[in-house]
Design an enzyme around this catalytic site. Structure first.
Site, PDB file in Angstrom:
ATOM      1  N   HIS A  45       6.018 -40.490 -15.504  1.00 18.65           N
ATOM      2  CA  HIS A  45       6.703 -39.126 -15.780  1.00 18.65           C
ATOM      3  C   HIS A  45       7.097 -39.245 -17.040  1.00 18.65           C
ATOM      4  O   HIS A  45       7.545 -40.186 -17.991  1.00 18.65           O
ATOM      5  CB  HIS A  45       7.951 -39.233 -14.808  1.00 18.65           C
ATOM      6  CG  HIS A  45       8.425 -37.914 -14.629  1.00 18.65           C
ATOM      7  ND1 HIS A  45       9.187 -37.205 -15.433  1.00 18.65           N
ATOM      8  CD2 HIS A  45       8.291 -36.978 -13.743  1.00 18.65           C
ATOM      9  CE1 HIS A  45       9.559 -35.948 -15.166  1.00 18.65           C
ATOM     10  NE2 HIS A  45       8.992 -35.879 -13.785  1.00 18.65           N
TER      11      HIS A  45
ATOM     12  N   ASP B 150       5.364 -36.800  -6.442  1.00 20.47           N
ATOM     13  CA  ASP B 150       4.063 -36.955  -5.750  1.00 20.47           C
ATOM     14  C   ASP B 150       3.513 -37.916  -5.015  1.00 20.47           C
ATOM     15  O   ASP B 150       2.420 -37.750  -4.364  1.00 20.47           O
ATOM     16  CB  ASP B 150       3.054 -36.364  -6.896  1.00 20.47           C
ATOM     17  CG  ASP B 150       3.601 -34.902  -7.543  1.00 20.47           C
ATOM     18  OD1 ASP B 150       3.544 -34.855  -8.669  1.00 20.47           O
ATOM     19  OD2 ASP B 150       3.717 -34.311  -6.672  1.00 20.47           O
TER      20      ASP B 150
END
Ligand code: SDX
Length: 433
Positions: free
Chosen positions: A309, A367
């Site tokens: 991320h 996700d």
């Protein structure tokens, strides 16, 4: 929003024979910012930050992420507490209005959403124009932008009441549009929303009910759906939110701005990662194939989808809740020993103990587990990013409202480092070599 930030002194930049002093501003928490707005006028030079890794593009009071600690706050409330104790409609009120609603405010807000879930009858004909095998995200990009062709009475972005109506319409209609995209994709008749169901129940029924029999919403599925919406509601200035803000800065109507956000979210590095992550787990297939797959990641043949991320350099707090949801849903409606879930948990265990991932601070993000949960709930992978866009609509519109409501707001217009040809004269074709 005004420049009433707490000043935290100044920063001085020396460039050639110039020395520029710039104000440093502090927010309520998080990194200070160096206000460089006067830098170009003072130095005739730009800052350079492709990907905005060191750039704050705006002031906001909606969502705060501490990437090092792995914390996510919506108007100050930790995502773990909201996921456990709140619900998506209440989080929508919090994001839009800045406070948790009183019981009376909640009832009025939920009612306003319920009363806007239907679509104009003419709108359903849009879907007929798509191929049945069109990716549902392609349908979402096209149909959400088309809302501006129907709701002319809420396009004046300078009218606060119209901004509020368009926000309610978008939050209310996204489930109806998303369910229609799914039904059209699988060749089943559309199912209309019901006013006696809550937000998540209504969406599940519009997706999975068929005329041939009554549909009873599974409460475990409804709770999981509502929590998944909450986990995806907003996330600071991510790529799609920044897209919505930039589109909105030109004065474009909110429906067009949200369509731009959907287009950006579709990318596999962003919202499209949930679809890619499940595809990846299917390709790995069994835990014994994980070491070979990890070697391919280290050789940079492909990325570990659902990992890493830009901001989180710790475990994404949403992934923690999503993993719990996967457990609950698999136990209720799926296979508690779902082989893909076992692969995912083993892949996480191996990656979190491997130096390659540790030194790059790569952890599961929102996700990584969402696909397993959504698949067990009955959604095809092509619908995963559609569900993400449905939930993120409230975050996009809250950020858009915050920007449009800022009297100091200007059109976004970045500059560049130009490396192309300098000026040269046109050469007629007969004189070209
Ligand atoms: C979302 O911004 C948001 O808030 C987004 C989001 C939201 O709610 O809006 O949180 C939603 O988009 C979550 C992220 C979903 N994307 C994926 O899961 C796709 C896989 N992840 C990567 O593409 C990547 O981690 C990004 C795009 C998410 C972040 O990339 P960055 O910040 O640009 O980091 P980077 O590419 O510079 O990576 C640093 C290093 C690199 O290695 P080196 O060049 O230093 O050797 O880490 C590596 C990268 O190659 N790396 C990965 C990796 N992610 C980064 N290596 C393997 N697998 C990965 N997933």
């Amino acid at each position: 929003m005004t420049d009433t930030n707490n000043s935290a002194g100044t920063a001085t930049l020396t460039y050639g024979d110039k020395s520029v002093e710039m104000p440093v501003l502090s927010g309520s928490t998080g990194p200070d910012v160096i206000d460089i707005r006067k830098l170009y006028a003072a130095t005739d030079a730009f800052t350079y930050d492709p990907g905005f890794t060191s750039t704050a593009a705006c002031e906001s009071a909606i969502t705060f992420i501490d990437g090092d600690k792995g914390t996510l706050l919506h108007r100050g409330y930790p995502i773990g507490q909201l996921a456990a104790q709140s619900n998506f409609v209440e989080v929508c009120h919090l994001l839009l209005h800045g406070e948790l609603p009183t019981a009376e405010q909640y009832e009025k807000f939920e009612r306003s959403i319920t009363m806007h879930t239907m679509l104009h009858a003419q709108f359903d004909r849009f879907f007929e124009g798509f191929r049945r095998d069109a990716h549902p995200m392609a349908i979402m990009v096209g149909t959400v932008g088309a809302l501006s062709a129907f709701y002319h009475d809420s396009l004046d972005i300078h009218d606060a009441r119209q901004r509020e109506i368009s926000a309610i319409r978008l939050i209310a209609k996204m489930p109806t549009i998303a369910a229609r995209a799914y039904k059209y994709h699988i060749g089943q008749p559309f199912v209309s929303p019901r006013n006696d169901l809550n937000y998540a129940e209504n969406f599940l029924r519009m997706c999975f009910a068929v005329p041939a029999e009554d549909y009873v919403v599974n409460p475990v599925m409804a709770k999981a759906m509502d929590r998944i919406f909450t986990l995806h509601a907003d996330h600071e200035q991510n790529a799609s939110t920044s897209t919505v803000r930039l589109a909105g800065s030109s004065g474009a109507n909110p429906f067009a701005c949200i369509a731009a956000g959907i287009a950006c979210l579709w990318g596999p590095s962003h919202g499209g990662a949930n679809e890619e992550a499940l595809t990846m787990l299917k390709e790995i297939g069994t835990p014994d194939k994980i070491p070979e797959f990890i070697e391919g990641v280290k050789a940079k043949k492909y990325k570990l989808m659902g990992f890493g991320h830009r901001v989180y350099k710790n475990y994404d707090p949403r992934a923690t809740v999503m993993k719990e949801s996967a457990d609950e849903v698999l136990a209720a409606v799926g296979d508690p020993n779902d082989p893909l879930f076992q692969v995912a948990k083993e892949l996480e265990r191996i990656a979190l103990n491997d130096e390659y991932f540790i030194e790059r601070k790569l952890f599961p993000n929102v996700d990584f587990y969402s696909g397993i949960t959504l698949s067990a709930m009955g959604f095809p992978t092509s619908m995963f990013t559609v569900l993400f866009s449905l939930a993120r609509t409230v975050g996009w519109i809250a950020q858009w409202q915050e920007m449009i409501g800022d009297p100091t707001q200007k059109i976004g217009r970045p500059r560049q480092l130009y490396t192309g040809p300098t000026e040269r004269d046109y050469v007629p074709i007969q004189n070209r070599g």
